[in-house]
Design a protein around this motif. Structure first.
Motif, PDB file in Angstrom:
ATOM      1  N   MET A 254      -2.784   0.318  -5.783  1.00 59.22           N
ATOM      2  CA  MET A 254      -2.155  -0.832  -6.433  1.00 59.22           C
ATOM      3  C   MET A 254      -1.709  -0.515  -7.856  1.00 59.22           C
ATOM      4  O   MET A 254      -1.104  -1.361  -8.528  1.00 59.22           O
ATOM      5  N   ASN A 255      -1.998   0.697  -8.323  1.00 63.72           N
ATOM      6  CA  ASN A 255      -1.600   1.107  -9.670  1.00 63.72           C
ATOM      7  C   ASN A 255      -0.740   2.369  -9.630  1.00 63.72           C
ATOM      8  O   ASN A 255      -0.833   3.231 -10.497  1.00 63.72           O
ATOM      9  N   TYR A 256       0.118   2.449  -8.626  1.00 57.99           N
ATOM     10  CA  TYR A 256       0.949   3.637  -8.460  1.00 57.99           C
ATOM     11  C   TYR A 256       2.057   3.668  -9.514  1.00 57.99           C
ATOM     12  O   TYR A 256       2.739   2.663  -9.741  1.00 57.99           O
ATOM     13  N   GLN A 257       2.212   4.805 -10.161  1.00 58.88           N
ATOM     14  CA  GLN A 257       3.322   4.980 -11.097  1.00 58.88           C
ATOM     15  C   GLN A 257       4.411   5.778 -10.392  1.00 58.88           C
ATOM     16  O   GLN A 257       4.235   6.942 -10.046  1.00 58.88           O
ATOM     17  N   ALA A 258       5.538   5.127 -10.170  1.00 66.52           N
ATOM     18  CA  ALA A 258       6.648   5.738  -9.453  1.00 66.52           C
ATOM     19  C   ALA A 258       7.297   6.836 -10.296  1.00 66.52           C
ATOM     20  O   ALA A 258       7.142   6.859 -11.523  1.00 66.52           O
ATOM     21  N   PRO A 259       8.024   7.751  -9.654  1.00 70.05           N
ATOM     22  CA  PRO A 259       8.699   8.827 -10.391  1.00 70.05           C
ATOM     23  C   PRO A 259       9.637   8.339 -11.492  1.00 70.05           C
ATOM     24  O   PRO A 259       9.861   9.042 -12.475  1.00 70.05           O
ATOM     25  N   ASN A 260      10.159   7.114 -11.327  1.00 71.70           N
ATOM     26  CA  ASN A 260      11.051   6.579 -12.361  1.00 71.70           C
ATOM     27  C   ASN A 260      10.296   5.876 -13.487  1.00 71.70           C
ATOM     28  O   ASN A 260      10.894   5.274 -14.373  1.00 71.70           O
ATOM     29  N   GLY A 261       8.949   5.947 -13.423  1.00 71.27           N
ATOM     30  CA  GLY A 261       8.132   5.363 -14.475  1.00 71.27           C
ATOM     31  C   GLY A 261       7.696   3.936 -14.230  1.00 71.27           C
ATOM     32  O   GLY A 261       6.875   3.398 -14.976  1.00 71.27           O
ATOM     33  N   GLU A 262       8.206   3.309 -13.179  1.00 78.57           N
ATOM     34  CA  GLU A 262       7.847   1.918 -12.900  1.00 78.57           C
ATOM     35  C   GLU A 262       6.455   1.832 -12.278  1.00 78.57           C
ATOM     36  O   GLU A 262       6.008   2.738 -11.577  1.00 78.57           O
ATOM     37  N   ASP A 263       5.772   0.720 -12.531  1.00 72.86           N
ATOM     38  CA  ASP A 263       4.506   0.432 -11.867  1.00 72.86           C
ATOM     39  C   ASP A 263       4.816  -0.160 -10.499  1.00 72.86           C
ATOM     40  O   ASP A 263       5.606  -1.103 -10.380  1.00 72.86           O
ATOM     41  N   ALA A 264       4.198   0.383  -9.470  1.00 78.59           N
ATOM     42  CA  ALA A 264       4.490  -0.050  -8.109  1.00 78.59           C
ATOM     43  C   ALA A 264       3.210  -0.077  -7.281  1.00 78.59           C
ATOM     44  O   ALA A 264       2.106   0.176  -7.793  1.00 78.59           O
ATOM     45  N   ILE A 265       3.361  -0.396  -6.001  1.00 75.89           N
ATOM     46  CA  ILE A 265       2.238  -0.499  -5.067  1.00 75.89           C
ATOM     47  C   ILE A 265       2.519   0.373  -3.853  1.00 75.89           C
ATOM     48  O   ILE A 265       3.619   0.332  -3.291  1.00 75.89           O
ATOM     49  N   LEU A 266       1.527   1.184  -3.457  1.00 78.51           N
ATOM     50  CA  LEU A 266       1.632   1.980  -2.234  1.00 78.51           C
ATOM     51  C   LEU A 266       0.772   1.350  -1.148  1.00 78.51           C
ATOM     52  O   LEU A 266      -0.370   0.950  -1.404  1.00 78.51           O
ATOM     53  N   TRP A 267       1.310   1.260   0.057  1.00 80.14           N
ATOM     54  CA  TRP A 267       0.531   0.766   1.176  1.00 80.14           C
ATOM     55  C   TRP A 267      -0.455   1.831   1.641  1.00 80.14           C
ATOM     56  O   TRP A 267      -0.261   3.024   1.423  1.00 80.14           O
ATOM     57  N   ASN A 268      -1.534   1.380   2.274  1.00 75.92           N
ATOM     58  CA  ASN A 268      -2.435   2.281   2.983  1.00 75.92           C
ATOM     59  C   ASN A 268      -1.746   2.607   4.310  1.00 75.92           C
ATOM     60  O   ASN A 268      -1.693   1.766   5.217  1.00 75.92           O
ATOM     61  N   ALA A 269      -1.177   3.802   4.399  1.00 78.36           N
ATOM     62  CA  ALA A 269      -0.289   4.139   5.513  1.00 78.36           C
ATOM     63  C   ALA A 269      -0.955   3.965   6.883  1.00 78.36           C
ATOM     64  O   ALA A 269      -0.370   3.368   7.798  1.00 78.36           O
ATOM     65  N   SER A 270      -2.178   4.466   7.043  1.00 78.49           N
ATOM     66  CA  SER A 270      -2.823   4.408   8.356  1.00 78.49           C
ATOM     67  C   SER A 270      -3.161   2.973   8.747  1.00 78.49           C
ATOM     68  O   SER A 270      -2.944   2.554   9.890  1.00 78.49           O
ATOM     69  N   GLN A 271      -3.698   2.191   7.787  1.00 87.17           N
ATOM     70  CA  GLN A 271      -4.052   0.805   8.100  1.00 87.17           C
ATOM     71  C   GLN A 271      -2.818  -0.059   8.288  1.00 87.17           C
ATOM     72  O   GLN A 271      -2.794  -0.951   9.155  1.00 87.17           O
ATOM     73  N   ALA A 272      -1.782   0.191   7.491  1.00 85.36           N
ATOM     74  CA  ALA A 272      -0.541  -0.573   7.653  1.00 85.36           C
ATOM     75  C   ALA A 272       0.085  -0.274   9.011  1.00 85.36           C
ATOM     76  O   ALA A 272       0.551  -1.191   9.711  1.00 85.36           O
ATOM     77  N   ASP A 273       0.076   1.000   9.412  1.00 85.17           N
ATOM     78  CA  ASP A 273       0.614   1.361  10.726  1.00 85.17           C
ATOM     79  C   ASP A 273      -0.161   0.664  11.839  1.00 85.17           C
ATOM     80  O   ASP A 273       0.426   0.199  12.824  1.00 85.17           O
ATOM     81  N   ARG A 274      -1.477   0.591  11.657  1.00 84.72           N
ATOM     82  CA  ARG A 274      -2.289  -0.068  12.684  1.00 84.72           C
ATOM     83  C   ARG A 274      -1.962  -1.561  12.754  1.00 84.72           C
ATOM     84  O   ARG A 274      -1.818  -2.126  13.850  1.00 84.72           O
ATOM     85  N   LEU A 275      -1.833  -2.188  11.591  1.00 77.48           N
ATOM     86  CA  LEU A 275      -1.522  -3.616  11.541  1.00 77.48           C
ATOM     87  C   LEU A 275      -0.168  -3.899  12.200  1.00 77.48           C
ATOM     88  O   LEU A 275      -0.047  -4.782  13.061  1.00 77.48           O
ATOM     89  N   PHE A 276       0.850  -3.135  11.817  1.00 74.01           N
ATOM     90  CA  PHE A 276       2.183  -3.379  12.366  1.00 74.01           C
ATOM     91  C   PHE A 276       2.264  -2.965  13.835  1.00 74.01           C
ATOM     92  O   PHE A 276       3.066  -3.522  14.594  1.00 74.01           O
ATOM     93  N   GLY A 277       1.417  -2.010  14.234  1.00 68.95           N
ATOM     94  CA  GLY A 277       1.336  -1.674  15.648  1.00 68.95           C
ATOM     95  C   GLY A 277       0.798  -2.840  16.462  1.00 68.95           C
ATOM     96  O   GLY A 277       1.282  -3.121  17.565  1.00 68.95           O
ATOM     97  N   GLU A 278      -0.215  -3.530  15.924  1.00 68.80           N
ATOM     98  CA  GLU A 278      -0.754  -4.707  16.598  1.00 68.80           C
ATOM     99  C   GLU A 278       0.305  -5.797  16.708  1.00 68.80           C
ATOM    100  O   GLU A 278       0.425  -6.472  17.736  1.00 68.80           O
ATOM    101  N   ILE A 279       1.081  -5.969  15.632  1.00 71.65           N
ATOM    102  CA  ILE A 279       2.137  -6.972  15.661  1.00 71.65           C
ATOM    103  C   ILE A 279       3.190  -6.608  16.702  1.00 71.65           C
ATOM    104  O   ILE A 279       3.634  -7.453  17.493  1.00 71.65           O
ATOM    105  N   SER A 280       3.607  -5.343  16.719  1.00 67.59           N
ATOM    106  CA  SER A 280       4.624  -4.907  17.683  1.00 67.59           C
ATOM    107  C   SER A 280       4.160  -5.094  19.116  1.00 67.59           C
ATOM    108  O   SER A 280       4.972  -5.355  20.017  1.00 67.59           O
ATOM    109  N   ASN A 281       2.844  -4.966  19.344  1.00 70.32           N
ATOM    110  CA  ASN A 281       2.277  -5.118  20.690  1.00 70.32           C
ATOM    111  C   ASN A 281       1.735  -6.524  20.932  1.00 70.32           C
ATOM    112  O   ASN A 281       1.046  -6.764  21.928  1.00 70.32           O
ATOM    113  N   ASP A 282       2.042  -7.442  20.008  1.00 69.61           N
ATOM    114  CA  ASP A 282       1.631  -8.838  20.125  1.00 69.61           C
ATOM    115  C   ASP A 282       0.118  -8.987  20.289  1.00 69.61           C
ATOM    116  O   ASP A 282      -0.372  -9.769  21.099  1.00 69.61           O
TER     117      ASP A 282
END
Length: 324
Positions: A254-282
């Motif tokens: 939640m405190n990711y500093q992007a290459p352009n210097g902006e403060d940004a947010i990175l998702w948890n890739a594995s958990q986000a994939d699991r969540l969206f996988g559940e959504i895709s499979n209803d």
């Protein structure tokens, strides 16, 4: 029409129609447009007279199961660092300003892997109109809020807010250390309370009440041409606040500093994939515990969904999130 006016129904968002009997995925974008606001309202709302390109201030992916018996609402933080097709890495909310609803839809589809079937856009005036049409909404505050940027000034405790006050509350992110993530939770609570009010008042089961509410709401919204909001509302007459789950996409940094210097947010890739996988499979994000399901069946009551194995942090039903 195009997306330049409210009350618009257009196919310019580039969504893919859902097949009959298939789940429905709707992208809801809260956009910082001031269309339709008077000078007095602009001053009251503390939204300023920003000129130039608008960005999406709030993004929610709404998944409606085929039988319209379950709804999952996933909040996507505005500062999420994702790839915007044709423009490279940027905050997700920049997609709207760079390419309008169509690029916003493409960006969310690429980031989530979920096909978007419909698009709804809400600006400041639409939000105020909807809340006022519901007769206001309650909020329960564990601590006082004071944010000159949004205009909210509320003491701790219970409050009943009108549309303008609710917008000030929903836009506040400077009262909290976690800023936008806490604001997302507040927005989910606000929506949960509004939805619970609609359900408990019998609005969805009363065609006249539904028609009256939609007559007020629809002119203020911008929707995909293929989205029949009135029909969807009618099909969801039997839904309860326990059947609607709110969750935020899992966060990795939640405190990711992007290459352009902006403060940004990175998702948890594995958990986000699991969540969206559940959504895709209803698949439900929260599942009723087996014992609770059996007990509820014997008494003729619907079980409150409880965690069953892995679940995204902060997932909760509208019944759990609402302020009563």
């Amino acid at each position: 029409c195009d997306w330049s006016s409210d009350g618009c129904s257009s196919d310019l968002a580039g969504t893919t129609a859902a097949a009959p009997g298939a789940p429905l995925n709707i992208l809801v974008a809260g956009v910082d447009r001031r269309n339709g606001l008077t000078g007095r309202q602009i001053a009251a709302l503390h939204v300023g007279r920003v000129e130039g390109t608008a960005n999406s201030d709030t993004l929610m992916l709404v998944h409606v199961s085929p039988a319209h018996s379950r709804v999952t609402v996933i909040s996507l933080p505005r500062d999420s660092w994702v790839n915007i097709p044709g423009f490279g890495m940027n905050k997700i909310n920049a997609a709207y300003g760079l390419g309008g609803p169509q690029l916003m839809v493409k960006t969310v589809e690429q980031a989530t892997g979920v096909t978007i079937n419909d698009y709804v856009e809400v600006n400041f005036l639409a939000f105020v109109t909807v809340i006022d049409a519901l007769g206001g909404v309650n909020v329960c505050l564990p601590e006082p809020l004071s944010d000159p940027s949004s205009g909210v000034h509320l003491t701790a405790g219970f409050h009943h807010l009108n549309g303008i006050q609710a917008l000030e509350y929903a836009r506040d992110r400077h009262s909290f250390p976690l800023e936008d993530l806490t604001r997302i939770q507040d927005q989910q609570t606000l929506l949960s309370t509004a939805l619970t009010k609609v359900i408990s008042s019998g609005t969805l089961s009363n065609p006249l009440k539904v028609a009256q509410l939609l007559r007020t709401m629809l002119p203020a919204l911008r929707v995909d041409k293929g989205l029949n909001i009135a029909g969807l509302a009618d099909e969801m007459r039997g839904i309860s606040s326990r059947d609607v789950v709110f969750v935020t996409v899992p966060i990795g940094d939640m405190n990711y500093q992007a290459p352009n210097g902006e403060d940004a947010i990175l998702w948890n890739a594995s958990q986000a994939d699991r969540l969206f996988g559940e959504i895709s499979n209803d698949q439900p994000v929260l599942r009723p515990a087996p014992a609770a399901k059996a007990a509820a069946k014997g008494h003729g009551k619907k079980a409150e969904p409880k965690p069953a194995g892995w679940q995204p942090s902060g997932a909760r039903t509208a019944a759990q999130a609402a302020c009563h």
